[in-house]
Scaffold this motif. Structure first.
Motif, PDB file in Angstrom:
ATOM      1  N   ALA A   1       0.902  -0.902   0.002  1.00  0.00           N
ATOM      2  CA  ALA A   1       0.107   0.107  -0.145  1.00  0.00           C
ATOM      3  C   ALA A   1       0.820   1.397  -0.344  1.00  0.00           C
ATOM      4  O   ALA A   1       2.114   1.414   0.718  1.00  0.00           O
ATOM      5  CB  ALA A   1      -0.829   0.063   1.583  1.00  0.00           C
ATOM      6  N   LEU A   2       0.487   2.106  -0.990  1.00  0.00           N
ATOM      7  CA  LEU A   2       1.456   3.244  -0.705  1.00  0.00           C
ATOM      8  C   LEU A   2       0.120   4.636  -1.041  1.00  0.00           C
ATOM      9  O   LEU A   2      -0.536   4.363  -1.052  1.00  0.00           O
ATOM     10  CB  LEU A   2       1.574   4.350  -2.180  1.00  0.00           C
ATOM     11  N   ASP A   3       0.862   5.650  -0.127  1.00  0.00           N
ATOM     12  CA  ASP A   3      -0.009   6.817   0.182  1.00  0.00           C
ATOM     13  C   ASP A   3       1.119   7.976   0.342  1.00  0.00           C
ATOM     14  O   ASP A   3       1.396   7.917   0.550  1.00  0.00           O
ATOM     15  CB  ASP A   3      -1.112   6.739   0.983  1.00  0.00           C
ATOM     16  N   ARG A   4       0.683   9.262   0.482  1.00  0.00           N
ATOM     17  CA  ARG A   4       0.603  10.429   0.522  1.00  0.00           C
ATOM     18  C   ARG A   4       1.526  10.827   1.688  1.00  0.00           C
ATOM     19  O   ARG A   4       2.072  12.010   1.971  1.00  0.00           O
ATOM     20  CB  ARG A   4       0.316  12.011  -0.516  1.00  0.00           C
ATOM     21  N   GLU A   5       0.429  10.120   2.773  1.00  0.00           N
ATOM     22  CA  GLU A   5       0.647  10.393   4.007  1.00  0.00           C
ATOM     23  C   GLU A   5       0.589   9.042   4.760  1.00  0.00           C
ATOM     24  O   GLU A   5       0.098   8.128   3.753  1.00  0.00           O
ATOM     25  CB  GLU A   5      -0.448  11.610   4.448  1.00  0.00           C
ATOM     26  N   ASP A   6       0.968   9.898   6.136  1.00  0.00           N
ATOM     27  CA  ASP A   6       0.736   7.834   6.865  1.00  0.00           C
ATOM     28  C   ASP A   6      -0.074   7.078   7.461  1.00  0.00           C
ATOM     29  O   ASP A   6      -0.352   6.564   8.700  1.00  0.00           O
ATOM     30  CB  ASP A   6       1.866   7.724   8.222  1.00  0.00           C
ATOM     31  N   ARG A   7      -1.689   7.906   7.758  1.00  0.00           N
ATOM     32  CA  ARG A   7      -2.542   7.854   7.828  1.00  0.00           C
ATOM     33  C   ARG A   7      -4.104   6.915   7.764  1.00  0.00           C
ATOM     34  O   ARG A   7      -5.215   6.987   8.120  1.00  0.00           O
ATOM     35  CB  ARG A   7      -2.954   9.163   9.146  1.00  0.00           C
TER      36      ARG A   7
END
Length: 420
Positions: A53-59
């Motif tokens: 999983a990737l996202d631009r922030e960690d939440r």
């Protein structure tokens, strides 16, 4: 559960290389990793598919799911598209066989599609080309093709300097003002669209978008009753075979009028399914898609409003109803295709966080609580078996950590926004 989040590509690459389990079966990379990504991770993870999983922030909530093996915080493609693609290229050599890309928002999908050739050494792009996706997302080309097929659409025009004064005359009020760049718009205004009820609001809203450097389209406001929101969701394989389909009736949205779905029910809508498939086939579309229709009381027609060329917020409903669109895609890519066209009907999906706020504020398409006592009992027990009448966007007995993450996000002083 201990959740490790990697904040640069080299850390994530090394973690993937060292993980023997991820190399036993072709993996899938999802992004972003909030509500939509969580449903995709669960839909595939419960089938034994390894998930990154990737996202631009960690939440993002999917970061807390037990079905996600590795998590990475990557550049935001809205503002750093090339850096995001480089991030994917940097971790690519870690995979022993090509990884499937499965984005959940337009900005991620468009970036991946645009650079699909460069990514092809390490990844499989299982959707249509960048050009095709752009054609479908461009309302002028989408509506033109729909008109050619006899599929009704609402009136619309792109807002420009030359037509700015004339549009209120042509379309009248209330008027829907929709962004070209959905994510950048949401990041700026925390809304999915504007609804202008008069000329003053129109001028104010178009000025706000212009100041933010965001383009808008003006669209006829369809006077739809509470039963008139119907969406057809499908997976079309590379030869445009329909592998899976479900119709959903949107029951509630939050915020009211301009928000996203928080309650939806599976229904039968064969005629609209045929219309949606005809439009997708006209574009030779491949991939998961969501085709939104509104029933216009003025002329008694269901009008095609939008097509989203990627997974969407309530994709957990078809998964729960036996039409696991991400898994259909996964099997087709791996040359093990199967078809699932008989979903359970009368099943609901709820995003409880928004549904509760909507009802507490005494707002919504329906007065009072729509859910039955039996459905509430299933919710309170967090039932997730196949026989349950309702499925939840976040809460799950077999995967409870995302619900805890959602609570912590709400309690945090740092704001967190996602339109999915």
């Amino acid at each position: 559960m201990t959740t490790t989040i990697h904040y640069n590509a080299s850390e994530l690459k090394e973690a993937i290389v060292q993980d023997a389990d991820i190399h036993k079966r072709r993996p899938v990379l999802i992004c972003n990793s909030h509500i939509t990504g969580l449903a995709v991770a669960r839909g595939l993870g419960r089938k034994g598919v390894p998930i990154i999983a990737l996202d631009r922030e960690d939440r993002g909530l999917a970061f807390s799911s037990k079905y996600v093996l590795h998590r990475g915080v990557c550049p935001n493609p809205v503002v750093a598209e090339k850096a995001f693609i480089q991030y994917l290229l940097d971790i690519g050599p870690a995979f022993k066989e090509k990884c499937i890309l499965l984005p959940s928002m337009d900005e991620w999908a468009l970036a991946m599609a645009k650079y699909a050739d460069q990514l092809s050494e390490y990844y499989i792009w299982p959707f249509s080309s960048y050009e095709t996706i752009n054609e479908i997302l461009d309302k002028s080309s989408l509506y033109k093709r729909a008109n050619e097929l006899g599929v009704p659409v609402p009136a619309y025009e792109r807002v420009t300097e030359s037509n700015h004064k004339q549009l209120p005359v042509d379309l009248s009020f209330p008027m829907v003002l929709k962004p070209i760049n959905k994510r950048a718009f949401y990041d700026t205004f925390q809304e999915g669209l504007f609804i202008a009820n008069n000329l003053k609001e129109y001028e104010e809203m178009t000025a706000k978008a212009k100041d933010a450097g965001l383009d808008l389209i003006a669209q006829e406001f369809v006077d739809v009753n509470r039963d008139g929101y119907v969406t057809i969701v499908v997976y079309m394989d590379g030869e445009q075979n329909l592998r899976g389909a479900l119709a959903g009736q949107r029951l509630e949205i939050y915020p009211p009028r301009s928000g996203t779905t928080c309650l939806v029910e599976s229904i039968e809508a064969p005629e609209l399914t045929e219309r949606a498939v005809s439009v997708l086939k006209a574009f030779s579309y491949e991939g998961i898609a969501e085709c939104e229709f509104l029933y216009d009381q003025k002329d008694g027609e269901y009008k095609l409003l939008d097509i989203n060329t990627r997974p969407w917020k309530w994709i957990g409903l078809p998964i729960h109803c036996g039409v696991n669109l991400p898994h259909l895609l996964y099997c087709a890519v791996n040359e093990e295709p199967y078809t699932s066209l008989n979903p359970k009907v009368g099943v609901k999906w709820v995003y409880m966080n928004d549904y509760k706020k909507l009802k507490e504020q005494k707002e919504g398409l329906f007065d009072g609580d729509i859910l039955s006592k039996e459905e509430w009992m299933e919710i309170l027990q967090h039932r997730t078996d196949e026989s349950s009448l309702i499925t939840m966007a976040v809460e799950s007995n077999d995967d409870p950590e995302p619900a805890y993450r959602q609570l912590q996000n709400a309690f945090s002083k740092r704001s967190y926004y996602c339109p999915c």
